[in-house]
Enzyme design. Structure first.
Site, PDB file in Angstrom:
ATOM      1  N   GLU A 145       0.832  -1.218   0.000  1.00  0.00           N
ATOM      2  CA  GLU A 145       0.000   0.000   0.000  1.00  0.00           C
ATOM      3  C   GLU A 145       0.861   1.260   0.000  1.00  0.00           C
ATOM      4  O   GLU A 145       1.649   1.467   0.928  1.00  0.00           O
ATOM      5  CB  GLU A 145      -0.945  -0.002   1.212  1.00  0.00           C
ATOM      6  CG  GLU A 145      -1.927   1.150   1.139  1.00  0.00           C
ATOM      7  CD  GLU A 145      -3.012   1.121   2.202  1.00  0.00           C
ATOM      8  OE1 GLU A 145      -3.250   0.059   2.787  1.00  0.00           O
ATOM      9  OE2 GLU A 145      -3.602   2.186   2.446  1.00  0.00           O
ATOM     10  N   LYS A 147      -8.177  -0.554  10.999  1.00  0.00           N
ATOM     11  CA  LYS A 147      -7.498  -0.888   9.723  1.00  0.00           C
ATOM     12  C   LYS A 147      -6.220  -0.059   9.615  1.00  0.00           C
ATOM     13  O   LYS A 147      -5.168  -0.563   9.195  1.00  0.00           O
ATOM     14  CB  LYS A 147      -8.445  -0.621   8.553  1.00  0.00           C
ATOM     15  CG  LYS A 147      -7.989  -1.216   7.234  1.00  0.00           C
ATOM     16  CD  LYS A 147      -6.984  -0.376   6.477  1.00  0.00           C
ATOM     17  CE  LYS A 147      -6.548  -1.044   5.178  1.00  0.00           C
ATOM     18  NZ  LYS A 147      -5.551  -0.236   4.449  1.00  0.00           N
ATOM     19  N   ASP A 183       2.215 -15.306  11.383  1.00  0.00           N
ATOM     20  CA  ASP A 183       0.883 -15.639  10.889  1.00  0.00           C
ATOM     21  C   ASP A 183      -0.036 -14.438  11.125  1.00  0.00           C
ATOM     22  O   ASP A 183      -0.559 -14.249  12.220  1.00  0.00           O
ATOM     23  CB  ASP A 183       0.395 -16.885  11.654  1.00  0.00           C
ATOM     24  CG  ASP A 183      -0.956 -17.370  11.177  1.00  0.00           C
ATOM     25  OD1 ASP A 183      -1.695 -16.587  10.570  1.00  0.00           O
ATOM     26  OD2 ASP A 183      -1.275 -18.541  11.456  1.00  0.00           O
ATOM     27  N   HIS A 194      -1.617  11.035  -0.011  1.00  0.00           N
ATOM     28  CA  HIS A 194      -1.723   9.864  -0.889  1.00  0.00           C
ATOM     29  C   HIS A 194      -1.543  10.220  -2.361  1.00  0.00           C
ATOM     30  O   HIS A 194      -1.263   9.351  -3.166  1.00  0.00           O
ATOM     31  CB  HIS A 194      -3.118   9.227  -0.738  1.00  0.00           C
ATOM     32  CG  HIS A 194      -3.221   8.306   0.430  1.00  0.00           C
ATOM     33  ND1 HIS A 194      -3.538   6.985   0.307  1.00  0.00           N
ATOM     34  CD2 HIS A 194      -3.032   8.494   1.740  1.00  0.00           C
ATOM     35  CE1 HIS A 194      -3.560   6.410   1.488  1.00  0.00           C
ATOM     36  NE2 HIS A 194      -3.261   7.322   2.374  1.00  0.00           N
TER      37      HIS A 194
END
Ligand code: NDP
Length: 432
Positions: free
Chosen positions: A84, A263, A279, A378
């Protein structure tokens, strides 16, 4: 991972080869890892085939560094594996501000994993529970006999409890898994207890397996950010601090926000979990369950504005059953490189690093959201992704990006048109 002062400014503008040279110059990696960096094919197909099943290839992801995390007075250069755009830049920005504010304080609450056995068809549940508890030390030694090597390492099964839930009897086995996450260790132990527990309860085993609700492996990271780092303008800094605290409250009260808040935390956490060969499904499952511990899904971190101390205080607590041994950790060369870069931390130390990264990432997202908005940071990276998706080659990307940023809104169609124009212009000028 040394505490000497390094100058990371300009690192983002270097080429990967120049970055590798920088790591070498400052001896941030062992000689073996440094050599690995030059290897384009870190994970060979044959090694990948040994790690898992039905392998036909490998999926490579960018491996980056988020520099200079000051955690418990120790500086870490943190490996990030993420696709990302802007995650690494945001984490690096936050790490720098938090370092200048005194760094992170992190601590482990405890580090044990829990296995769960469910038993059904028990006619007298009370009697069954009593019979199981009466044999607790015998059951613990059976569990340890099933996996003696973890006992030799100083760990092993250390507690057992039982409860009745609905029609079932649930038995919980607590295990100190040392440097491992412990899934296979615990699964072996719980399966070994199935038959003795059936005898004691006079019931039948429904399942026997590790629980990913790792509430006995909690870690907390905290930081206190000086307001002057939010803005040079004192009043504006106070407004930002207040807005970040309000956004944090919203993540406690509202699931739409809580989910996005978490998130953002996992943008950082997953990148390090992945880099260190752990994991990530297990870490995500445990943390999201923990986010609902009181019946409502909430933000995992909180931020408060302390007007007396003129600071913004952040806190993140979550389960972090991270490992430095076991699974595929020793098998994947890139993963070994990540552990080397961090200075071969213990599992407890790694858990504290990861929680601090999560808090930093969360701060960066909240700071952007409550000031310039998330898109400002961004834009350039989004433009780069679009340029690459449009098919721009290495020498064309910068030109496409600079034109794309001027166009609003940016999209793939525009990126393709800009690239096509650029190629026509280049063809034209080369014919002259
Ligand atoms: P392993 O099965 O790999 O066991 C740990 C290994 O690490 C053992 O071989 C152990 O050696 C070795 N080891 C070396 N040094 C240490 C040390 N200091 N402390 C502890 N172990 C050490 O890993 P886990 O049991 O941790 O299981 C993790 C794997 O299980 C992951 O790949 C995960 O994806 C998977 N998994 C996860 C599940 C879940 O989350 N629900 C379910 C099933 C699998 P020795 O044997 O000599 O002690």
């Amino acid at each position: 991972m040394v505490n000497k002062k390094l100058n990371w400014s300009g690192f983002a503008r270097k080429t990967p080869a120049e970055r590798a040279a920088y790591l070498k110059e400052h001896k941030l990696l062992s000689d073996d890892s440094q050599q690995l960096l030059a290897d384009e094919e870190l994970l060979s197909l044959s090694r990948a085939d040994q790690i898992t099943e039905n392998v036909i290839g490998r999926l490579a992801l960018p491996f980056s560094i988020a520099p200079d995390f000051l955690i418990n007075h120790q500086v870490y250069q943190v490996p990030f594996v993420t696709e990302e755009p802007s995650v690494v830049a945001a984490a690096s920005f936050a790490a720098q501000i938090i370092k200048r504010s005194g760094g992170f304080t992190a601590r482990i609450h405890s580090r044990q994993m829990v296995g769960q056995l469910a038993i059904y068809d028990v006619t007298d549940k009370e009697k069954a529970q009593e019979a199981i508890l009466a044999q607790k030390s015998h059951l613990l030694s059976l569990a340890n006999q099933a996996y003696p090597s973890i006992v030799k390492r100083g760990g092993g099964a250390c507690d057992l409890s039982v409860e009745a839930k609905d029609d079932l009897i649930l038995v919980y086995l607590t295990v100190d898994t040392k440097e491992a996450m412990g899934a296979n260790i615990i699964n072996t132990m719980t399966e070994a207890l199935a038959s003795p527990l059936e005898e004691l309860s006079r019931g039948r085993t429904l399942l026997a397996v590790l629980s990913n609700y790792a509430v006995k492996s909690l870690v907390t990271a905290e930081c206190q950010i000086k307001l002057r780092f939010l803005s040079r303008n004192k009043e504006q800094a106070q407004v930002f601090a207040r807005k970040i605290a309000l956004a944090s409250q919203l993540a406690q009260a509202d699931v739409y926000r809580a989910s996005t808040h978490n998130k953002g935390i996992f943008n950082g956490i997953d990148a390090v979990v992945l880099a260190t060969g752990n994991d990530w499904r297990a870490i995500e499952a445990g943390a999201h369950a923990y986010a609902c511990k009181d019946g409502q899904y909430r933000g995992l971190s909180t931020w408060t504005y302390d007007s007396d101390e003129n600071s913004l205080k952040g806190q993140l607590t979550l389960p972090m059953p991270i490992a430095t041994k076991g699974g595929s950790i020793g098998l994947n060369p890139s993963v070994r490189l990540a552990h080397d870069l961090l200075g071969e931390p213990s599992a407890k130390e790694l858990a504290q690093i990861i929680a601090s990264v999560g808090l930093a990432q969360n701060f960066a997202a909240l700071k952007a959201l409550t000031s310039t908005g998330i898109q400002a940071g961004h834009m350039k990276l989004q433009a780069k992704s679009l340029a690459l998706s449009a098919g721009a080659k290495e020498g064309e990307v910068a030109a496409v990006v600079s034109q794309l940023i001027e166009t609003k809104p940016m999209n793939l169609e525009k990126a393709k048109a800009i690239l096509s124009d650029l190629r026509q212009q280049n063809a034209h000028s080369s014919q002259k």
